[in-house]
Structures are given as structure tokens and as C-alpha cells.
Write an enzyme that holds these catalytic residues in place. Sequence first.
Site, mmCIF file in Angstrom:
data_model
loop_
_atom_site.group_PDB
_atom_site.id
_atom_site.type_symbol
_atom_site.label_atom_id
_atom_site.label_comp_id
_atom_site.label_asym_id
_atom_site.label_seq_id
_atom_site.Cartn_x
_atom_site.Cartn_y
_atom_site.Cartn_z
ATOM 1 N N SER A 143 -43.892 123.438 102.217
ATOM 2 C CA SER A 143 -43.980 121.989 102.363
ATOM 3 C C SER A 143 -42.583 121.396 102.299
ATOM 4 O O SER A 143 -41.676 121.970 101.686
ATOM 5 C CB SER A 143 -44.837 121.389 101.242
ATOM 6 N N TYR A 156 -46.775 120.532 92.161
ATOM 7 C CA TYR A 156 -46.857 120.901 93.574
ATOM 8 C C TYR A 156 -45.469 121.184 94.140
ATOM 9 O O TYR A 156 -45.255 122.199 94.809
ATOM 10 C CB TYR A 156 -47.539 119.772 94.350
#
Length: 279
Positions: A143, A156
Amino acid sequence: MPRRFEGKVAVITGASAGIGAAAVRMFASEGAAIVLAARGVAALEALAGEITAAGGHALTVPTDVGETRSAERLLAQAAERFGGIDVLVNNAGTNKRGPIERYSAEELAAVVQVNLTAPIVLTRLVLPYMRQRGGGAVVNVASIAGHIPVGHEAVYCATKFGLRAFTFSLTEELEGSGITVSAVSPGPVDTGFIMENIDDVPDIVFAQPMSTAEDIARAILDCAAGGALERTIPQLSGYLATAGYLFPAMRKLLFPLMEWRGKQAKEIYRQRRQGRLAS
């Protein structure tokens, strides 16, 4: 349509929806036999039926990637059914958005288990299968959150930073083996992973252009075929995120503007989603 994966076997985690499902369809369209892994049995079976109805080959293996025995079973069944494994796509992911104190230690540990530990374990387990084939490709779905810290996404971000580091380090370790390791690092993607919990997603995330699941799947296939170390989508967002990480003063200066822009875009996406649900 190119057939870059004719005769190849691809194992895809998180295959039941979103990016994973898009990757399943694209790999199948290019000739690969697909092993679909996720926890949702009904969705897996429906997608596998779609692939076989189109003349492809698919095997569903309900899998909890956070459990090592489940991961071992996934790869063993893939090799038994199709004779080997050529591609592993570590796509399964989860998140707990918001202040870290909102969640229990167990909930946060589960994010680390799925997003970071599972790809490491699966990659370790798949390497002997790929060596038997004389090579292969591992693609980790990371990501842009692994390029720059984002508030209310601490765990995350940590897992995606870690997944990128694992990818880059293992690439050096496996040099000359015929096995490539790549990372695909998306910004926001128009899937349920973000859109179903849009209110909890930080505004700044929406300051970037929104990609589709197909955009990301296409990058996954390109990495598996060509072995590129990383593909970031959108590419410009990746450059900006890296610059913000390297130059914190610039990040501090630009973040208020980006948050404002993201807030406006977020409201548009929210209204569109409400319209789709209403119809």
C-alpha cells in the site's frame, strides 16, 4: 489478449472479492490455473464456477491465512491438484481504522498476523514448490500507506512498511534463483475494503486519485510476468508519499491542504455510494 501464464498455476489469497477477484479473472484469462483462497466459501465457489464455465481451471481452498497449518494445506492442495505452483499473490488484508486505543491488543495483533506474518509464512512455504518448477513469482499487495505514516492507521501502516521491506530484502536474497518477489502498492481502491467503512477512513486518503480493482490486478499480473520490484498506483502518489516521508517539514506543510482536498473528495464518494445503495 496475451497468454503470459499459459500452463502456470497461480495461488491468490483474499480471492473472493475486490482486488483478489479481479486478479483471479485476469490470471485465468491469460491461461493460468487458479487456486482461490479466502474464508468465504460461497463467494469462492461462485467465482470458481465462473472461471470453469469460461473453460478455465480453478480450485477453491477455504483458508485462514493467519493459521500456519491452513497455509500449508492451501499450498499442498494446490500442488496436488495442478502439479506445482508458479505464482503466489499475497493479497489478503485487514485493517482496524481509528485511534489505536479503540481496539484490543488481540484485534491489533490480528491485523499484523494477516497483513504481515501471513505473507512471510506463505512465501517461505511456497519457495520449495517454486524451486521444483525452476522459478516463480511472489507478488505482495502492499500500500502507499507503506510509504508514509498516516494517523489513525498506525498498525496498518506498520504492516505495509514491513511488507515492502520484506519484499525488497527477499528480492536480494533470491537473486539468481529464478524466483522474483514484487510489491504492488495501491492508493485508495474503489472496493468494499475502503468504501464499506468510508467514514472511518482518514480524509487524506481520498486526496489521491481512486483506482479500480482491475487497475491493481493488472499491476499484479505485470509484476508476476516481468518481476518488477514494485509498482505503485497511482505512480505520482507514490513519489509524493516518499517525498513526504523523507522530508517531514514538507509533509507537515502540505498535509492540511491534502486533508481539505481529501475531505471534499470523500463527500463525493459517500454521496455516490449512497446513491448506488439506494438504487
